[in-house]
Motif scaffolding. Structure first.
Motif, PDB file in Angstrom:
ATOM      1  N   GLN A 146      97.365  64.479  92.061  1.00 49.88           N
ATOM      2  CA  GLN A 146      97.043  65.672  92.829  1.00 49.88           C
ATOM      3  C   GLN A 146      98.046  66.772  92.520  1.00 49.88           C
ATOM      4  N   GLY A 157      92.572  69.220  94.658  1.00 47.81           N
ATOM      5  CA  GLY A 157      92.127  67.936  95.153  1.00 47.81           C
ATOM      6  C   GLY A 157      92.577  66.820  94.226  1.00 47.81           C
ATOM      7  N   TRP A 208      84.433  63.435 104.282  1.00 47.81           N
ATOM      8  CA  TRP A 208      85.447  64.443 104.534  1.00 47.81           C
ATOM      9  C   TRP A 208      86.762  63.708 104.799  1.00 47.81           C
ATOM     10  N   TYR A 209      87.794  64.141 104.081  1.00 55.77           N
ATOM     11  CA  TYR A 209      89.133  63.609 104.269  1.00 55.77           C
ATOM     12  C   TYR A 209      90.038  64.741 104.752  1.00 55.77           C
ATOM     13  N   PHE A 243      89.408  67.892 102.548  1.00 53.12           N
ATOM     14  CA  PHE A 243      88.759  67.686 101.257  1.00 53.12           C
ATOM     15  C   PHE A 243      87.389  67.058 101.460  1.00 53.12           C
ATOM     16  N   CYS A 244      86.419  67.646 100.801  1.00 55.35           N
ATOM     17  CA  CYS A 244      85.085  67.083 100.730  1.00 55.35           C
ATOM     18  C   CYS A 244      85.031  66.180  99.502  1.00 55.35           C
ATOM     19  N   ALA A 245      84.377  65.038  99.618  1.00 53.86           N
ATOM     20  CA  ALA A 245      84.316  64.102  98.489  1.00 53.86           C
ATOM     21  C   ALA A 245      82.920  63.527  98.352  1.00 53.86           C
ATOM     22  N   PHE A 275      86.420  64.857  94.266  1.00 53.13           N
ATOM     23  CA  PHE A 275      86.942  65.654  95.364  1.00 53.13           C
ATOM     24  C   PHE A 275      86.805  67.145  95.082  1.00 53.13           C
TER      25      PHE A 275
END
Lengths: 114, 117
Positions: free
Chosen positions: A37, A42, B36-37, B91-93, B107
């Protein structure tokens, strides 16, 4: 402990040094992932283990990066001859093997190469 | 290849208010999962909520809910009654399951959320 454990939490290396980052996954988790990262980004996939087998290493950026998980539990990510562009947070994640298994992450190791 | 786009680099919300974080993705897969994280300053990524693409019902988890629009490939996160502890990167994954090489996660670049007291 119940979670994924990574060590060290911070690592400063001089350019050209070798480093080793450790990940201790959740007990019983078959799958183990390493991510890189960069600041403000991300996580980017590096490599994946199923038990001791490294099934995907397509994300490793160069042959200076090497990962192992010899007994299917603890994993080590090794970076040889570190470069400044290797500076990043390295995240380890583990999961059960299954369709809907979410990743459980460690706190990461912040590597700074000077 | 799968791509995940989070178009809001930074957002802020007043404590106790509601905020929505957007996420879109691009895929040709029909079977996948979305997550979602949350990543607070401690750096540990924490699972907030999960959605299975074959389920039409939107997932909810206490103050967190999603608006999943499969045709539009949109997966937004709504946080109700925002709390100071919600301040974090989100973060969307996207996840492709059951591949030989393991579940593949992709991600987005994240949205930095600040809850203002």
């Amino acid at each position: 402990g119940a979670g994924v454990s990574q060590s060290p939490r911070y690592k400063v290396a001089k350019r050209g040094q070798d480093v080793a980052l450790r990940c201790d996954p959740i007990s019983g988790h078959v799958s183990l992932f390493w991510y890189q990262q960069a600041l403000g980004q991300g996580p980017e996939f590096l490599t994946y283990f199923q038990n001791e087998a490294q099934l995907d290493k397509s994300g490793l950026p160069s042959d200076r990066f090497f990962a192992e998980r010899p007994e299917g539990s603890v994993s080590t990510l090794k970076i040889q001859r570190t470069q400044q562009e290797d500076s990043a947070v390295y995240l380890c994640a583990s999961s059960l093997f299954g369709r809907a298994s979410a990743l459980h992450f460690g706190n990461g190791t912040r590597l700074t190469v000077t | 290849a799968q791509t995940v786009t989070q178009s809001q680099p930074e957002m802020s919300v007043q404590e106790a208010e509601t905020v929505t974080l957007s996420c879109t993705y691009d895929t040709s897969e029909s079977n996948y999962y979305l997550f979602w994280y949350k990543q607070p300053p401690s750096r540990q990524m924490i699972l907030v909520i999960r959605q299975e693409a074959y389920k039409q019902q939107n997932a909810t988890e206490n103050r967190f809910s999603v608006n999943f629009q499969k045709a539009a490939k949109s997966f937004s996160l709504k946080i109700s009654d925002s709390q100071l502890g919600d301040t974090a990167m989100y973060f969307c994954a996207f996840m492709k399951p059951y591949r030989i090489s393991g579940n593949q996660f992709y991600f987005g670049t994240g949205t930095s959320l600040t809850v203002i007291p």
